[in-house]
Scaffold this motif. Structure first.
Motif, PDB file in Angstrom:
ATOM      1  N   LYS A   1      13.728  43.509  37.278  1.00  0.00           N
ATOM      2  CA  LYS A   1      14.819  42.597  36.918  1.00  0.00           C
ATOM      3  C   LYS A   1      14.340  41.601  35.857  1.00  0.00           C
ATOM      4  O   LYS A   1      15.075  41.255  34.932  1.00  0.00           O
ATOM      5  CB  LYS A   1      15.319  41.866  38.169  1.00  0.00           C
ATOM      6  CG  LYS A   1      16.432  40.900  37.917  1.00  0.00           C
ATOM      7  CD  LYS A   1      17.720  41.588  37.542  1.00  0.00           C
ATOM      8  CE  LYS A   1      18.839  40.568  37.474  1.00  0.00           C
ATOM      9  NZ  LYS A   1      20.020  41.084  36.825  1.00  0.00           N
TER      10      LYS A   1
ATOM     11  N   GLY B   1      23.691  37.262  33.826  1.00  0.00           N
ATOM     12  CA  GLY B   1      22.725  37.287  34.918  1.00  0.00           C
ATOM     13  C   GLY B   1      21.942  36.003  35.090  1.00  0.00           C
ATOM     14  O   GLY B   1      21.156  35.876  36.021  1.00  0.00           O
ATOM     15  N   VAL B   2      22.139  35.055  34.182  1.00  0.00           N
ATOM     16  CA  VAL B   2      21.457  33.763  34.312  1.00  0.00           C
ATOM     17  C   VAL B   2      22.508  32.696  34.604  1.00  0.00           C
ATOM     18  O   VAL B   2      23.224  32.248  33.722  1.00  0.00           O
ATOM     19  CB  VAL B   2      20.657  33.391  33.045  1.00  0.00           C
ATOM     20  CG1 VAL B   2      20.002  32.029  33.215  1.00  0.00           C
ATOM     21  CG2 VAL B   2      19.610  34.443  32.728  1.00  0.00           C
TER      22      VAL B   2
ATOM     23  N   GLU C   1      14.311  43.269  32.593  1.00  0.00           N
ATOM     24  CA  GLU C   1      15.689  43.355  32.105  1.00  0.00           C
ATOM     25  C   GLU C   1      16.124  42.034  31.458  1.00  0.00           C
ATOM     26  O   GLU C   1      16.707  42.030  30.369  1.00  0.00           O
ATOM     27  CB  GLU C   1      16.615  43.698  33.273  1.00  0.00           C
ATOM     28  CG  GLU C   1      18.048  43.929  32.895  1.00  0.00           C
ATOM     29  CD  GLU C   1      18.903  44.266  34.111  1.00  0.00           C
ATOM     30  OE1 GLU C   1      20.044  43.767  34.149  1.00  0.00           O
ATOM     31  OE2 GLU C   1      18.435  44.993  34.996  1.00  0.00           O
ATOM     32  N   LEU C   2      15.831  40.917  32.105  1.00  0.00           N
ATOM     33  CA  LEU C   2      16.163  39.606  31.529  1.00  0.00           C
ATOM     34  C   LEU C   2      15.422  39.385  30.217  1.00  0.00           C
ATOM     35  O   LEU C   2      15.990  38.907  29.233  1.00  0.00           O
ATOM     36  CB  LEU C   2      15.820  38.481  32.505  1.00  0.00           C
ATOM     37  CG  LEU C   2      16.779  38.223  33.644  1.00  0.00           C
ATOM     38  CD1 LEU C   2      16.213  37.153  34.578  1.00  0.00           C
ATOM     39  CD2 LEU C   2      18.133  37.792  33.121  1.00  0.00           C
TER      40      LEU C   2
ATOM     41  N   LYS D   1      17.045  41.466  27.549  1.00  0.00           N
ATOM     42  CA  LYS D   1      18.334  40.897  27.138  1.00  0.00           C
ATOM     43  C   LYS D   1      18.113  39.733  26.179  1.00  0.00           C
ATOM     44  O   LYS D   1      18.821  39.591  25.178  1.00  0.00           O
ATOM     45  CB  LYS D   1      19.123  40.403  28.354  1.00  0.00           C
ATOM     46  CG  LYS D   1      19.754  41.483  29.177  1.00  0.00           C
ATOM     47  CD  LYS D   1      20.503  40.857  30.352  1.00  0.00           C
ATOM     48  CE  LYS D   1      21.059  41.876  31.293  1.00  0.00           C
ATOM     49  NZ  LYS D   1      21.744  41.257  32.447  1.00  0.00           N
TER      50      LYS D   1
ATOM     51  N   LEU E   1      22.994  34.226  28.606  1.00  0.00           N
ATOM     52  CA  LEU E   1      22.638  35.597  28.982  1.00  0.00           C
ATOM     53  C   LEU E   1      23.332  35.989  30.278  1.00  0.00           C
ATOM     54  O   LEU E   1      23.334  35.212  31.241  1.00  0.00           O
ATOM     55  CB  LEU E   1      21.129  35.732  29.195  1.00  0.00           C
ATOM     56  CG  LEU E   1      20.236  35.655  27.986  1.00  0.00           C
ATOM     57  CD1 LEU E   1      18.782  35.767  28.410  1.00  0.00           C
ATOM     58  CD2 LEU E   1      20.571  36.745  26.989  1.00  0.00           C
TER      59      LEU E   1
ATOM     60  N   THR F   1      19.328  30.327  38.642  1.00  0.00           N
ATOM     61  CA  THR F   1      18.259  31.005  37.903  1.00  0.00           C
ATOM     62  C   THR F   1      17.772  30.129  36.764  1.00  0.00           C
ATOM     63  O   THR F   1      16.568  30.020  36.522  1.00  0.00           O
ATOM     64  CB  THR F   1      18.751  32.363  37.364  1.00  0.00           C
ATOM     65  OG1 THR F   1      19.186  33.161  38.465  1.00  0.00           O
ATOM     66  CG2 THR F   1      17.664  33.091  36.604  1.00  0.00           C
TER      67      THR F   1
END
Length: 92
Positions: free
Chosen positions: A53, A15-16, A56-57, A60, A13, A20
């Motif tokens: 946020k 952003g990861v 959002e994750l 996704k 994903l 994280t």
């Protein structure tokens, strides 16, 4: 922990990254399926990010799982269902 199927890996994903991923793993979230079904509040606390946020994750992860055919598009988590039920006015 067992080896995670690569297509379900958190790092697939955007952003990861590794940091994280580690924070999510520490919170018991190992795959995008875990992430998709987790509460955004729990995600936010585990990773120390804003709830927006985390939402959002979560979204996704859900979108990717729907695209993979591993989650129904109309899936809602138990916590979401509870919130919907709380919003229903009682008729007596």
């Amino acid at each position: 922990m067992e080896e995670v199927n690569e297509e379900l890996a958190l790092t697939t994903l955007p952003g990861v990254g590794p940091a994280t991923k580690q924070k999510l793993n520490d919170a018991g979230v190992y795959t995008i399926l875990d992430l998709a079904t987790a509460s955004p509040t729990d995600i936010a606390e585990a990773v120390d990010i804003d709830t927006s946020k985390a939402v959002e994750l979560n979204n996704k992860a859900r979108k990717k799982l729907v695209e993979m055919g591993k989650l129904e598009p109309d899936f809602i988590s138990a916590s979401e269902l509870l919130e919907k039920r709380k919003a229903i006015d009682r008729i007596s």
